[in-house]
Design a protein around this motif. Sequence first.
Motif, PDB file in Angstrom:
ATOM      1  N   ILE A   1       0.848  -1.197   0.000  1.00  0.00           N
ATOM      2  CA  ILE A   1       0.000   0.000   0.000  1.00  0.00           C
ATOM      3  C   ILE A   1       0.878   1.240   0.000  1.00  0.00           C
ATOM      4  O   ILE A   1       1.789   1.357   0.815  1.00  0.00           O
ATOM      5  CB  ILE A   1      -0.898  -0.001   1.257  1.00  0.00           C
ATOM      6  CG1 ILE A   1      -1.837  -1.213   1.231  1.00  0.00           C
ATOM      7  CG2 ILE A   1      -1.684   1.287   1.369  1.00  0.00           C
ATOM      8  CD1 ILE A   1      -2.762  -1.303   2.430  1.00  0.00           C
TER       9      ILE A   1
ATOM     10  N   LEU B   1      -2.322   5.488   0.381  1.00  0.00           N
ATOM     11  CA  LEU B   1      -3.752   5.177   0.265  1.00  0.00           C
ATOM     12  C   LEU B   1      -4.569   6.132   1.134  1.00  0.00           C
ATOM     13  O   LEU B   1      -4.314   6.276   2.334  1.00  0.00           O
ATOM     14  CB  LEU B   1      -3.994   3.730   0.724  1.00  0.00           C
ATOM     15  CG  LEU B   1      -5.440   3.228   0.632  1.00  0.00           C
ATOM     16  CD1 LEU B   1      -5.857   3.048  -0.824  1.00  0.00           C
ATOM     17  CD2 LEU B   1      -5.595   1.908   1.388  1.00  0.00           C
TER      18      LEU B   1
ATOM     19  N   HIS C   1      -8.792   7.512   1.867  1.00  0.00           N
ATOM     20  CA  HIS C   1     -10.184   7.165   1.613  1.00  0.00           C
ATOM     21  C   HIS C   1     -11.103   8.179   2.291  1.00  0.00           C
ATOM     22  O   HIS C   1     -10.782   8.696   3.363  1.00  0.00           O
ATOM     23  CB  HIS C   1     -10.493   5.751   2.139  1.00  0.00           C
ATOM     24  CG  HIS C   1     -11.750   5.181   1.562  1.00  0.00           C
ATOM     25  ND1 HIS C   1     -11.823   4.618   0.302  1.00  0.00           N
ATOM     26  CD2 HIS C   1     -13.021   5.122   2.061  1.00  0.00           C
ATOM     27  CE1 HIS C   1     -13.051   4.212   0.060  1.00  0.00           C
ATOM     28  NE2 HIS C   1     -13.808   4.517   1.105  1.00  0.00           N
TER      29      HIS C   1
ATOM     30  N   LEU D   1     -11.159  -2.357   2.226  1.00  0.00           N
ATOM     31  CA  LEU D   1     -10.498  -1.956   0.972  1.00  0.00           C
ATOM     32  C   LEU D   1      -9.551  -3.061   0.504  1.00  0.00           C
ATOM     33  O   LEU D   1      -9.550  -3.449  -0.667  1.00  0.00           O
ATOM     34  CB  LEU D   1      -9.711  -0.655   1.179  1.00  0.00           C
ATOM     35  CG  LEU D   1     -10.506   0.639   1.077  1.00  0.00           C
ATOM     36  CD1 LEU D   1      -9.728   1.801   1.685  1.00  0.00           C
ATOM     37  CD2 LEU D   1     -10.859   0.943  -0.376  1.00  0.00           C
TER      38      LEU D   1
ATOM     39  N   CYS E   1     -11.325   1.402  -4.323  1.00  0.00           N
ATOM     40  CA  CYS E   1     -10.169   2.206  -3.912  1.00  0.00           C
ATOM     41  C   CYS E   1     -10.270   3.570  -4.601  1.00  0.00           C
ATOM     42  O   CYS E   1     -10.405   3.648  -5.814  1.00  0.00           O
ATOM     43  CB  CYS E   1      -8.907   1.451  -4.325  1.00  0.00           C
ATOM     44  SG  CYS E   1      -7.403   2.361  -4.082  1.00  0.00           S
TER      45      CYS E   1
ATOM     46  N   LEU F   1      -2.966   0.435  -4.138  1.00  0.00           N
ATOM     47  CA  LEU F   1      -3.317  -0.699  -3.278  1.00  0.00           C
ATOM     48  C   LEU F   1      -3.173  -1.972  -4.102  1.00  0.00           C
ATOM     49  O   LEU F   1      -3.960  -2.220  -5.017  1.00  0.00           O
ATOM     50  CB  LEU F   1      -4.755  -0.536  -2.763  1.00  0.00           C
ATOM     51  CG  LEU F   1      -5.408  -1.717  -2.049  1.00  0.00           C
ATOM     52  CD1 LEU F   1      -4.612  -2.114  -0.816  1.00  0.00           C
ATOM     53  CD2 LEU F   1      -6.837  -1.369  -1.637  1.00  0.00           C
TER      54      LEU F   1
ATOM     55  N   ASN G   1      -6.633   0.050  -7.426  1.00  0.00           N
ATOM     56  CA  ASN G   1      -7.080   1.390  -7.823  1.00  0.00           C
ATOM     57  C   ASN G   1      -7.411   1.346  -9.310  1.00  0.00           C
ATOM     58  O   ASN G   1      -6.538   1.140 -10.143  1.00  0.00           O
ATOM     59  CB  ASN G   1      -5.997   2.429  -7.531  1.00  0.00           C
ATOM     60  CG  ASN G   1      -6.556   3.841  -7.628  1.00  0.00           C
ATOM     61  OD1 ASN G   1      -7.648   4.043  -8.185  1.00  0.00           O
ATOM     62  ND2 ASN G   1      -5.837   4.797  -7.096  1.00  0.00           N
TER      63      ASN G   1
END
Length: 240
Positions: A17, A20, A22, A63, A70, A75, A83
């Motif tokens: 990752i 990342l 969100h 996720l 994503c 990711l 993604n």
Amino acid sequence: MPKSINKKDKNSKTVSINNLSHYYGIDENKKQVLNNVNFFIEKGELVLLKGPSGCGKTTLLTLIGALRTCQSGDLTVLNNQLNGASRKTRQKLRRSIGMIFQGHNLLRCLTAEQNVQMGADLITNLTYLQRRELARKWLSAVGLEDHHKKLPNGLSGGQKQRVAIARALSANPKLLLADEPTSALDSVTGREIVSLLRKLAKEQNCSVLMVTHDPRISDMADRILNMEDGKIFNALSELR
Ligand SMILES: Nc1ncnc2c1ncn2[C@@H]1O[C@H](COP(=O)(O)OP(=O)(O)OP(=O)(O)O)[C@@H](O)[C@H]1O
């Protein structure tokens, strides 16, 4: 600031990752719940994810489990970049990921064996009898061979959690995601469950990411990640 993970490293990891983030909601209700998260999980590693309520642990787990889209950052799970991934890619990936949640999620009208067989049913090239045999093998691996005909109502909390583990592992996952799997159990049963999970996962070279508030199981992890306000603080901590 943690170093980012290079491309060569990425292929050897179960999860990697980079940056990342969100968000939930839109416009003035938009709220950031993950903030530039960076970490990786090696093959066969058991990693605990800890942090206060509301810091974003379940969001991160869902996720990684390809249960959510994503939005931002990189990711990669089992060599799939999530993604921009299609729904089909995410569906296919989910077959390689086992999930164990707090409430067991066992079907009440099915026996322990039938519940475990639901996991084995995800392996498409097996006959019905082979899947049943696999279900029995896993029930036996979690010490429940004598309980295969019981419905969930006839099992204790620890036994139900074992059935959930057997079901997840019977699908031969490469990654197991567990959200508070020991929170409803007493400390002895909780440790037994994690130790069983660790043993079975190591035997199958399956990586495990476990969200937990439970301090009683910390010593069983290869690594512990600490999360707060959508950030992970010790992402590149050394393996134990
Ligand atoms: N579907 C959603 N829509 C809007 N906000 C959400 C949604 N899911 C979670 N949140 C919010 O996002 C934040 C992170 O939630 P999340 O469930 O990921 O945290 P957590 O660390 O797993 O918490 P807990 O330990 O209590 O389960 C919280 O403030 C939560 O209220």
